[in-house]
Scaffold this motif. Sequence first.
Motif, PDB file in Angstrom:
ATOM      1  N   PRO A  16       0.934  -1.152  -0.120  1.00 43.59           N
ATOM      2  CA  PRO A  16       0.088  -0.090   0.111  1.00 43.59           C
ATOM      3  C   PRO A  16       0.643   1.389  -0.068  1.00 43.59           C
ATOM      4  O   PRO A  16       1.719   1.510   0.705  1.00 43.59           O
ATOM      5  CB  PRO A  16      -0.906  -0.183   1.353  1.00 43.59           C
ATOM      6  N   PRO A  17       0.369   2.230  -0.832  1.00 43.44           N
ATOM      7  CA  PRO A  17       1.399   3.428  -0.756  1.00 43.44           C
ATOM      8  C   PRO A  17       1.275   4.257   0.375  1.00 43.44           C
ATOM      9  O   PRO A  17       0.179   4.158   1.008  1.00 43.44           O
ATOM     10  CB  PRO A  17       0.854   4.275  -1.877  1.00 43.44           C
ATOM     11  N   GLY A  18       2.315   4.939   0.695  1.00 44.37           N
ATOM     12  CA  GLY A  18       2.299   5.780   2.119  1.00 44.37           C
ATOM     13  C   GLY A  18       2.613   7.016   1.727  1.00 44.37           C
ATOM     14  O   GLY A  18       2.648   7.577   0.642  1.00 44.37           O
ATOM     15  N   MET A  19       2.391   7.903   2.940  1.00 44.19           N
ATOM     16  CA  MET A  19       2.898   9.475   2.559  1.00 44.19           C
ATOM     17  C   MET A  19       4.069   9.961   1.776  1.00 44.19           C
ATOM     18  O   MET A  19       3.966  10.710   1.176  1.00 44.19           O
ATOM     19  CB  MET A  19       2.523  10.164   3.943  1.00 44.19           C
ATOM     20  N   THR A  20       4.997   9.146   2.264  1.00 46.39           N
ATOM     21  CA  THR A  20       6.361   9.382   1.521  1.00 46.39           C
ATOM     22  C   THR A  20       6.383   9.157   0.172  1.00 46.39           C
ATOM     23  O   THR A  20       6.913   9.890  -0.893  1.00 46.39           O
ATOM     24  CB  THR A  20       7.429   8.106   2.120  1.00 46.39           C
ATOM     25  N   ASP A  21       5.492   7.967  -0.326  1.00 48.58           N
ATOM     26  CA  ASP A  21       5.301   7.805  -1.592  1.00 48.58           C
ATOM     27  C   ASP A  21       4.804   9.013  -2.379  1.00 48.58           C
ATOM     28  O   ASP A  21       4.992   9.387  -3.417  1.00 48.58           O
ATOM     29  CB  ASP A  21       4.881   6.351  -2.017  1.00 48.58           C
ATOM     30  N   VAL A  22       3.638   9.160  -1.788  1.00 55.34           N
ATOM     31  CA  VAL A  22       2.913  10.498  -2.360  1.00 55.34           C
ATOM     32  C   VAL A  22       3.840  11.819  -2.364  1.00 55.34           C
ATOM     33  O   VAL A  22       3.686  12.340  -3.534  1.00 55.34           O
ATOM     34  CB  VAL A  22       1.526  10.670  -1.380  1.00 55.34           C
ATOM     35  N   ALA A  23       4.486  12.125  -1.433  1.00 58.45           N
ATOM     36  CA  ALA A  23       5.561  13.166  -1.253  1.00 58.45           C
ATOM     37  C   ALA A  23       6.435  13.296  -2.551  1.00 58.45           C
ATOM     38  O   ALA A  23       6.664  14.057  -3.188  1.00 58.45           O
ATOM     39  CB  ALA A  23       6.305  13.410  -0.132  1.00 58.45           C
ATOM     40  N   ARG A  24       6.966  12.001  -2.861  1.00 58.18           N
ATOM     41  CA  ARG A  24       8.132  11.757  -3.924  1.00 58.18           C
ATOM     42  C   ARG A  24       7.348  11.986  -5.187  1.00 58.18           C
ATOM     43  O   ARG A  24       8.020  12.561  -6.095  1.00 58.18           O
ATOM     44  CB  ARG A  24       8.683  10.330  -3.661  1.00 58.18           C
ATOM     45  N   ALA A  25       6.290  11.276  -5.241  1.00 59.51           N
ATOM     46  CA  ALA A  25       5.685  11.484  -6.712  1.00 59.51           C
ATOM     47  C   ALA A  25       4.940  13.124  -7.002  1.00 59.51           C
ATOM     48  O   ALA A  25       5.221  13.543  -8.020  1.00 59.51           O
ATOM     49  CB  ALA A  25       4.400  10.645  -6.648  1.00 59.51           C
ATOM     50  N   ALA A  26       4.804  13.868  -5.910  1.00 57.71           N
ATOM     51  CA  ALA A  26       4.369  15.132  -6.168  1.00 57.71           C
ATOM     52  C   ALA A  26       5.501  16.171  -6.148  1.00 57.71           C
ATOM     53  O   ALA A  26       5.207  17.192  -6.563  1.00 57.71           O
ATOM     54  CB  ALA A  26       3.302  15.517  -4.896  1.00 57.71           C
ATOM     55  N   GLY A  27       6.628  15.596  -5.585  1.00 57.67           N
ATOM     56  CA  GLY A  27       7.826  16.409  -5.573  1.00 57.67           C
ATOM     57  C   GLY A  27       7.660  17.575  -4.423  1.00 57.67           C
ATOM     58  O   GLY A  27       7.999  18.693  -4.649  1.00 57.67           O
ATOM     59  N   VAL A  28       7.115  17.177  -3.326  1.00 57.16           N
ATOM     60  CA  VAL A  28       7.095  17.998  -1.981  1.00 57.16           C
ATOM     61  C   VAL A  28       7.486  17.270  -1.027  1.00 57.16           C
ATOM     62  O   VAL A  28       7.810  15.885  -0.975  1.00 57.16           O
ATOM     63  CB  VAL A  28       5.441  18.413  -1.920  1.00 57.16           C
ATOM     64  N   SER A  29       7.510  17.889   0.161  1.00 55.75           N
ATOM     65  CA  SER A  29       7.813  17.266   1.406  1.00 55.75           C
ATOM     66  C   SER A  29       6.664  16.469   2.001  1.00 55.75           C
ATOM     67  O   SER A  29       5.772  16.539   1.760  1.00 55.75           O
ATOM     68  CB  SER A  29       8.224  18.237   2.770  1.00 55.75           C
ATOM     69  N   GLN A  30       7.076  15.273   2.756  1.00 51.77           N
ATOM     70  CA  GLN A  30       6.090  14.763   3.549  1.00 51.77           C
ATOM     71  C   GLN A  30       5.195  15.479   4.449  1.00 51.77           C
ATOM     72  O   GLN A  30       3.930  15.390   4.600  1.00 51.77           O
ATOM     73  CB  GLN A  30       6.617  13.528   4.484  1.00 51.77           C
ATOM     74  N   LYS A  31       5.720  16.472   4.972  1.00 53.17           N
ATOM     75  CA  LYS A  31       4.759  17.634   6.012  1.00 53.17           C
ATOM     76  C   LYS A  31       3.868  18.315   4.914  1.00 53.17           C
ATOM     77  O   LYS A  31       2.699  18.424   5.448  1.00 53.17           O
ATOM     78  CB  LYS A  31       5.964  18.577   6.522  1.00 53.17           C
ATOM     79  N   THR A  32       4.227  18.650   3.652  1.00 53.24           N
ATOM     80  CA  THR A  32       3.212  19.052   2.958  1.00 53.24           C
ATOM     81  C   THR A  32       2.024  18.314   2.592  1.00 53.24           C
ATOM     82  O   THR A  32       1.002  18.564   2.567  1.00 53.24           O
ATOM     83  CB  THR A  32       4.044  19.841   1.519  1.00 53.24           C
ATOM     84  N   VAL A  33       2.445  17.047   2.301  1.00 50.18           N
ATOM     85  CA  VAL A  33       1.562  16.088   2.024  1.00 50.18           C
ATOM     86  C   VAL A  33       0.489  15.830   3.245  1.00 50.18           C
ATOM     87  O   VAL A  33      -0.781  15.676   3.275  1.00 50.18           O
ATOM     88  CB  VAL A  33       2.032  14.581   1.825  1.00 50.18           C
ATOM     89  N   SER A  34       0.955  15.873   4.440  1.00 48.88           N
ATOM     90  CA  SER A  34       0.396  15.777   5.503  1.00 48.88           C
ATOM     91  C   SER A  34      -0.757  16.942   5.684  1.00 48.88           C
ATOM     92  O   SER A  34      -1.822  16.961   6.173  1.00 48.88           O
ATOM     93  CB  SER A  34       1.295  15.631   6.978  1.00 48.88           C
ATOM     94  N   ARG A  35      -0.346  18.410   5.451  1.00 52.99           N
ATOM     95  CA  ARG A  35      -1.026  19.298   5.469  1.00 52.99           C
ATOM     96  C   ARG A  35      -2.206  19.146   4.547  1.00 52.99           C
ATOM     97  O   ARG A  35      -3.313  19.452   4.919  1.00 52.99           O
ATOM     98  CB  ARG A  35      -0.340  20.758   4.977  1.00 52.99           C
ATOM     99  N   VAL A  36      -1.894  18.836   3.472  1.00 50.75           N
ATOM    100  CA  VAL A  36      -2.969  18.445   2.189  1.00 50.75           C
ATOM    101  C   VAL A  36      -4.257  17.440   2.874  1.00 50.75           C
ATOM    102  O   VAL A  36      -5.182  17.773   2.800  1.00 50.75           O
ATOM    103  CB  VAL A  36      -2.521  18.161   0.996  1.00 50.75           C
ATOM    104  N   ILE A  37      -3.475  16.262   3.359  1.00 46.64           N
ATOM    105  CA  ILE A  37      -4.335  15.322   3.500  1.00 46.64           C
ATOM    106  C   ILE A  37      -5.125  15.631   4.892  1.00 46.64           C
ATOM    107  O   ILE A  37      -6.413  15.201   4.910  1.00 46.64           O
ATOM    108  CB  ILE A  37      -3.583  14.111   4.017  1.00 46.64           C
ATOM    109  N   ASN A  38      -4.766  16.487   5.689  1.00 47.87           N
ATOM    110  CA  ASN A  38      -5.349  17.017   6.910  1.00 47.87           C
ATOM    111  C   ASN A  38      -6.178  18.027   6.761  1.00 47.87           C
ATOM    112  O   ASN A  38      -6.867  18.702   7.738  1.00 47.87           O
ATOM    113  CB  ASN A  38      -4.565  17.118   8.096  1.00 47.87           C
ATOM    114  N   ASN A  39      -6.139  18.458   5.299  1.00 49.49           N
ATOM    115  CA  ASN A  39      -7.234  19.698   5.007  1.00 49.49           C
ATOM    116  C   ASN A  39      -6.749  21.052   5.560  1.00 49.49           C
ATOM    117  O   ASN A  39      -7.515  21.692   6.123  1.00 49.49           O
ATOM    118  CB  ASN A  39      -8.527  19.464   5.155  1.00 49.49           C
ATOM    119  N   GLU A  40      -5.302  20.992   6.062  1.00 45.91           N
ATOM    120  CA  GLU A  40      -4.672  22.339   6.778  1.00 45.91           C
ATOM    121  C   GLU A  40      -4.688  23.705   5.758  1.00 45.91           C
ATOM    122  O   GLU A  40      -4.585  23.292   4.774  1.00 45.91           O
ATOM    123  CB  GLU A  40      -3.635  22.050   7.498  1.00 45.91           C
ATOM    124  N   ARG A  41      -4.435  24.816   6.480  1.00 47.49           N
ATOM    125  CA  ARG A  41      -4.233  25.752   5.675  1.00 47.49           C
ATOM    126  C   ARG A  41      -2.768  26.045   5.205  1.00 47.49           C
ATOM    127  O   ARG A  41      -2.034  25.288   5.393  1.00 47.49           O
ATOM    128  CB  ARG A  41      -4.650  27.166   6.413  1.00 47.49           C
TER     129      ARG A  41
END
Length: 362
Positions: A16-41
């Motif tokens: 199963p893909p993890g947050m790190t995989d999404v970050a690598r694919a999108a070219g962003v940090s894992q923290k940024t992925v977390s912010r998006v997934i958690n619907n943060e500003r």
Amino acid sequence: MPSHAPPEDAGGKRRPPGMTDVARAAGVSQKTVSRVINNERYVSADVRERVLTAAAELGYRPNTAARALITGRSQRIGVVSLGTALYGPASLLVALERATRAAGFSFMIANTVEDQPDSLQQAIDWLLDQGVDGIVIAEPIADGPALRLDTDTPIVSIGQASGIPEAVPGTRTVADSREATEHLLDLGHERVWHIGGPSRWWEARDRLKGWRQAHTDRGIIAPPPFEGDWTPASGYQAGLELSRDPEVTAVFCANDDMAIGLIGALAESGRRIPESISIVGFDDIPAAAFLTPPLTTIPQDFEADATRGLDLLLRHLPGAATAEPGTADRTAEPAPGRRLVVRGSTAPPPFRRNEVPQRKEQ
């Protein structure tokens, strides 16, 4: 963005893909992925789109249980609904589910029971027990005992609701009902009869208010209204009485279902529509355009109401995403303007048929 293959473990098996995989694919940090997934500003629209696209292509599914432990939020929104198959409430519920899912939250429903006065309080209490992050109370709302809202969980309503401090402002119901009535008066009808919804419902009261205002504005004494229950059966019963009165030439029904019942009663009595009586409904249900004759009615924008209600709630959630600076306030009052859809069920009255031009049908 090119598609991305699912990740593999050390043995070459897919995992199963993890947050790190999404970050690598999108070219962003894992923290940024977390912010998006958690619907943060504080995440730009472009970056948010890249992350969501990568997550979708990889098939990434957030671990909601783990996320709740970290953030202290369940990512669940509770919705209180009337638990009815009536077109208006059911359509609003569907729109709320779509808006909630689009905002990255799951959706929990608690239905109320109309003839139980404490049903609304019980529904709210049950949702709070489930640990939802916020609650939306969907219109229409019936009166009941004073609510006990001793909670930090934000609660908002779509439209009026007794005891709810936050409500989506500026519903169009009164103005729309006035417009529906004015259309009939403009055609030359001296008065417009009204088949309303249950008086305990805010929506029914607002539609009654708009109908009265249209008469008052022109110095006309409105005839006594009929109180229905939103069903075709109640429209039919009112129609049996209205059909016997030759002075009745125009009727505004508080929803299309009651208008359908009215049409049936008038057909049985030999009163032709619109030659003898004109009818306007409210809701613009899918069947309205295919009745005989097609029904003149007021459409409702359930998607817009749901989005505005959810946006208002999200503003009260810690760290939740808010509108970008300079964008329109989607919780603001809906823009004014005419919304009536004119079809074949309205015409000048028999004694004015050759004097008052009919508006062009849409």
